[in-house]
Write a protein that holds these residues in place. Structure first.
Motif, PDB file in Angstrom:
ATOM      1  N   GLY A  39      -8.585  -7.504   5.955  1.00  0.00           N
ATOM      2  CA  GLY A  39      -7.498  -7.022   4.972  1.00  0.00           C
ATOM      3  C   GLY A  39      -7.547  -5.463   4.802  1.00  0.00           C
ATOM      4  O   GLY A  39      -6.639  -4.664   4.731  1.00  0.00           O
ATOM      5  N   ILE A  40      -8.783  -5.166   4.709  1.00  0.00           N
ATOM      6  CA  ILE A  40      -9.018  -3.704   4.633  1.00  0.00           C
ATOM      7  C   ILE A  40      -8.634  -2.924   5.742  1.00  0.00           C
ATOM      8  O   ILE A  40      -8.199  -1.955   5.556  1.00  0.00           O
ATOM      9  CB  ILE A  40     -10.685  -3.331   4.435  1.00  0.00           C
ATOM     10  N   GLN A  41      -8.853  -3.545   7.080  1.00  0.00           N
ATOM     11  CA  GLN A  41      -8.649  -2.723   8.204  1.00  0.00           C
ATOM     12  C   GLN A  41      -6.918  -2.637   8.297  1.00  0.00           C
ATOM     13  O   GLN A  41      -6.469  -1.487   8.783  1.00  0.00           O
ATOM     14  CB  GLN A  41      -8.848  -3.759   9.534  1.00  0.00           C
ATOM     15  N   VAL A  42      -6.424  -3.513   7.924  1.00  0.00           N
ATOM     16  CA  VAL A  42      -4.734  -3.635   7.868  1.00  0.00           C
ATOM     17  C   VAL A  42      -4.493  -2.462   7.022  1.00  0.00           C
ATOM     18  O   VAL A  42      -3.653  -1.565   7.518  1.00  0.00           O
ATOM     19  CB  VAL A  42      -4.253  -4.828   7.370  1.00  0.00           C
ATOM     20  N   SER A  43      -5.006  -2.253   5.746  1.00  0.00           N
ATOM     21  CA  SER A  43      -4.659  -1.127   4.856  1.00  0.00           C
ATOM     22  C   SER A  43      -5.146   0.229   5.425  1.00  0.00           C
ATOM     23  O   SER A  43      -4.226   0.956   5.308  1.00  0.00           O
ATOM     24  CB  SER A  43      -5.294  -1.491   3.581  1.00  0.00           C
ATOM     25  N   GLU A  44      -6.265   0.288   6.004  1.00  0.00           N
ATOM     26  CA  GLU A  44      -6.534   1.630   6.801  1.00  0.00           C
ATOM     27  C   GLU A  44      -5.672   2.120   7.928  1.00  0.00           C
ATOM     28  O   GLU A  44      -5.287   3.100   7.831  1.00  0.00           O
ATOM     29  CB  GLU A  44      -8.038   1.417   7.039  1.00  0.00           C
ATOM     30  N   TYR A  45      -5.186   1.198   8.592  1.00  0.00           N
ATOM     31  CA  TYR A  45      -4.431   1.379   9.654  1.00  0.00           C
ATOM     32  C   TYR A  45      -2.848   1.781   9.185  1.00  0.00           C
ATOM     33  O   TYR A  45      -2.303   2.729   9.658  1.00  0.00           O
ATOM     34  CB  TYR A  45      -4.072   0.293  10.802  1.00  0.00           C
ATOM     35  N   GLN A  46      -2.308   1.231   8.122  1.00  0.00           N
ATOM     36  CA  GLN A  46      -1.094   1.442   7.530  1.00  0.00           C
ATOM     37  C   GLN A  46      -1.359   2.915   6.947  1.00  0.00           C
ATOM     38  O   GLN A  46      -0.391   3.553   7.074  1.00  0.00           O
ATOM     39  CB  GLN A  46      -0.809   0.397   6.477  1.00  0.00           C
ATOM     40  N   THR A  47      -2.309   3.061   6.331  1.00  0.00           N
ATOM     41  CA  THR A  47      -2.509   4.545   5.722  1.00  0.00           C
ATOM     42  C   THR A  47      -2.729   5.458   6.793  1.00  0.00           C
ATOM     43  O   THR A  47      -1.866   6.673   6.725  1.00  0.00           O
ATOM     44  CB  THR A  47      -3.792   4.675   4.891  1.00  0.00           C
ATOM     45  N   TRP A  48      -3.211   5.221   7.856  1.00  0.00           N
ATOM     46  CA  TRP A  48      -3.244   6.221   9.122  1.00  0.00           C
ATOM     47  C   TRP A  48      -1.879   6.442   9.745  1.00  0.00           C
ATOM     48  O   TRP A  48      -1.521   7.692  10.009  1.00  0.00           O
ATOM     49  CB  TRP A  48      -4.040   5.865  10.268  1.00  0.00           C
ATOM     50  N   ALA A  49      -1.073   5.317   9.584  1.00  0.00           N
ATOM     51  CA  ALA A  49       0.290   5.447  10.027  1.00  0.00           C
ATOM     52  C   ALA A  49       1.254   6.469   9.264  1.00  0.00           C
ATOM     53  O   ALA A  49       1.920   7.337   9.608  1.00  0.00           O
ATOM     54  CB  ALA A  49       1.005   4.139  10.059  1.00  0.00           C
ATOM     55  N   GLN A  50       1.048   6.234   8.124  1.00  0.00           N
ATOM     56  CA  GLN A  50       1.676   7.104   7.170  1.00  0.00           C
ATOM     57  C   GLN A  50       1.207   8.309   7.251  1.00  0.00           C
ATOM     58  O   GLN A  50       2.124   9.263   7.160  1.00  0.00           O
ATOM     59  CB  GLN A  50       1.499   6.717   5.612  1.00  0.00           C
ATOM     60  N   LEU A  51      -0.003   8.596   7.272  1.00  0.00           N
ATOM     61  CA  LEU A  51      -0.500  10.034   7.192  1.00  0.00           C
ATOM     62  C   LEU A  51       0.004  10.566   8.860  1.00  0.00           C
ATOM     63  O   LEU A  51       0.371  11.970   8.838  1.00  0.00           O
ATOM     64  CB  LEU A  51      -2.016  10.166   7.449  1.00  0.00           C
ATOM     65  N   ALA A  52      -0.111   9.907   9.859  1.00  0.00           N
ATOM     66  CA  ALA A  52       0.685  10.559  11.114  1.00  0.00           C
ATOM     67  C   ALA A  52       2.048  10.818  11.218  1.00  0.00           C
ATOM     68  O   ALA A  52       2.462  11.762  11.827  1.00  0.00           O
ATOM     69  CB  ALA A  52       0.359   9.286  12.277  1.00  0.00           C
ATOM     70  N   GLU A  53       2.908  10.271  10.411  1.00  0.00           N
ATOM     71  CA  GLU A  53       4.013  10.350  10.125  1.00  0.00           C
ATOM     72  C   GLU A  53       4.070  11.789   9.544  1.00  0.00           C
ATOM     73  O   GLU A  53       5.437  12.496   9.746  1.00  0.00           O
ATOM     74  CB  GLU A  53       5.003   9.640   9.263  1.00  0.00           C
ATOM     75  N   ARG A  54       3.418  12.268   8.855  1.00  0.00           N
ATOM     76  CA  ARG A  54       3.219  13.692   7.976  1.00  0.00           C
ATOM     77  C   ARG A  54       2.381  14.642   8.903  1.00  0.00           C
ATOM     78  O   ARG A  54       2.068  15.647   8.239  1.00  0.00           O
ATOM     79  CB  ARG A  54       2.782  13.453   6.669  1.00  0.00           C
ATOM     80  N   ASP A  55       2.309  14.275  10.227  1.00  0.00           N
ATOM     81  CA  ASP A  55       1.414  15.245  10.895  1.00  0.00           C
ATOM     82  C   ASP A  55       0.147  15.552  10.618  1.00  0.00           C
ATOM     83  O   ASP A  55      -0.460  16.526  10.761  1.00  0.00           O
ATOM     84  CB  ASP A  55       2.244  16.503  11.044  1.00  0.00           C
ATOM     85  N   TYR A  56      -0.328  14.439   9.937  1.00  0.00           N
ATOM     86  CA  TYR A  56      -1.724  14.578   9.457  1.00  0.00           C
ATOM     87  C   TYR A  56      -1.961  15.702   8.269  1.00  0.00           C
ATOM     88  O   TYR A  56      -2.991  15.948   8.218  1.00  0.00           O
ATOM     89  CB  TYR A  56      -2.807  14.848  10.637  1.00  0.00           C
ATOM     90  N   LYS A 123      -4.754  19.764   6.454  1.00  0.00           N
ATOM     91  CA  LYS A 123      -5.030  18.693   7.764  1.00  0.00           C
ATOM     92  C   LYS A 123      -5.546  17.611   6.903  1.00  0.00           C
ATOM     93  O   LYS A 123      -6.682  17.976   5.893  1.00  0.00           O
ATOM     94  CB  LYS A 123      -5.607  18.988   8.810  1.00  0.00           C
ATOM     95  N   SER A 124      -5.555  16.286   7.126  1.00  0.00           N
ATOM     96  CA  SER A 124      -6.331  15.302   6.310  1.00  0.00           C
ATOM     97  C   SER A 124      -6.543  14.170   7.329  1.00  0.00           C
ATOM     98  O   SER A 124      -6.313  14.168   8.426  1.00  0.00           O
ATOM     99  CB  SER A 124      -5.195  14.852   5.271  1.00  0.00           C
ATOM    100  N   ARG A 125      -7.613  13.466   6.780  1.00  0.00           N
ATOM    101  CA  ARG A 125      -7.976  12.182   7.183  1.00  0.00           C
ATOM    102  C   ARG A 125      -7.997  11.124   6.346  1.00  0.00           C
ATOM    103  O   ARG A 125      -7.752  11.111   5.250  1.00  0.00           O
ATOM    104  CB  ARG A 125      -9.086  12.214   8.225  1.00  0.00           C
ATOM    105  N   VAL A 126      -8.373   9.793   7.112  1.00  0.00           N
ATOM    106  CA  VAL A 126      -8.416   8.883   6.108  1.00  0.00           C
ATOM    107  C   VAL A 126      -9.703   8.210   6.232  1.00  0.00           C
ATOM    108  O   VAL A 126     -10.557   8.104   7.126  1.00  0.00           O
ATOM    109  CB  VAL A 126      -7.486   7.381   6.553  1.00  0.00           C
ATOM    110  N   THR A 127     -10.357   7.795   5.029  1.00  0.00           N
ATOM    111  CA  THR A 127     -11.662   7.235   4.688  1.00  0.00           C
ATOM    112  C   THR A 127     -11.499   6.060   3.885  1.00  0.00           C
ATOM    113  O   THR A 127     -10.631   5.920   3.146  1.00  0.00           O
ATOM    114  CB  THR A 127     -12.661   8.393   4.254  1.00  0.00           C
ATOM    115  N   LEU A 128     -12.511   5.206   3.706  1.00  0.00           N
ATOM    116  CA  LEU A 128     -12.542   4.291   2.754  1.00  0.00           C
ATOM    117  C   LEU A 128     -13.198   4.715   1.514  1.00  0.00           C
ATOM    118  O   LEU A 128     -14.336   5.384   1.363  1.00  0.00           O
ATOM    119  CB  LEU A 128     -13.403   3.223   3.084  1.00  0.00           C
ATOM    120  N   GLY A 129     -12.588   4.525   0.349  1.00  0.00           N
ATOM    121  CA  GLY A 129     -13.086   4.705  -0.971  1.00  0.00           C
ATOM    122  C   GLY A 129     -13.512   3.500  -1.747  1.00  0.00           C
ATOM    123  O   GLY A 129     -13.245   2.169  -1.219  1.00  0.00           O
TER     124      GLY A 129
END
Length: 155
Positions: A39-56, A123-129
């Motif tokens: 479940g966490i992995q799904v959320s993380e990948y979805q967040t990466w997808a949102q960030l990729a749409e904004r060119d990171y 520039k941004s990245r995704v991490t777990l909080g």
């Protein structure tokens, strides 16, 4: 994790979601831990997808004086979060850089010290909080210190 496009992250999220569903169907052999992790992995990948749409790129609040970026970073103290202002951007990047002053994060504290809050894009990245069982993906800047070289002032 390498940078891939938003569609690839969505595919990875869908695959993780499918593995989570299959794990629920095999509940006699898979435990809650694997389902929680998927479940966490799904959320993380979805967040990466949102960030990729904004060119990171994401927007953040930064400290400025007369419209120019001030060398600072947010730090946690025993009283809460504040801005630590440094003499130079190089000093701000050092783990033991000499702090000139501390500035509270509230609008009034910032104004009373002669600074202003501005919005920058970086520039941004995704991490777990979070911690323990309450992990969640968050978007953070790649660089901990905003400089004229690694960000753009928006307002």
């Amino acid at each position: 994790m390498s940078k891939v496009d938003a569609q690839k992250y969505r595919e990875l999220a869908q695959e993780a979601h499918q593995r989570k569903i299959e794990s629920w169907e095999r509940s006699d052999t898979d435990g809650a831990l694997s389902q929680w992790g998927l479940g966490i992995q799904v959320s993380e990948y979805q967040t990466w997808a949102q960030l990729a749409e904004r060119d990171y790129i994401s927007a953040y609040t930064a400290l400025a004086k007369d419209g120019k970026l001030v060398p600072h970073k947010e730090i946690e103290t025993k009283y809460g979060w504040c801005y630590a202002v440094f003499e130079s951007f190089e000093e701000a990047k050092k783990p033991d850089g000499k702090i000139l002053r501390f500035v509270g994060t509230g609008d009034r504290a910032v104004k009373n010290k002669g600074y202003e809050k501005i919005t920058v894009q970086a520039k941004s990245r995704v991490t777990l909080g979070g911690s323990g069982w309450t992990l969640f993906p968050i978007i953070v800047p790649v660089d901990k210190v905003f400089t004229p070289d690694n960000c753009q002032i928006v307002e």
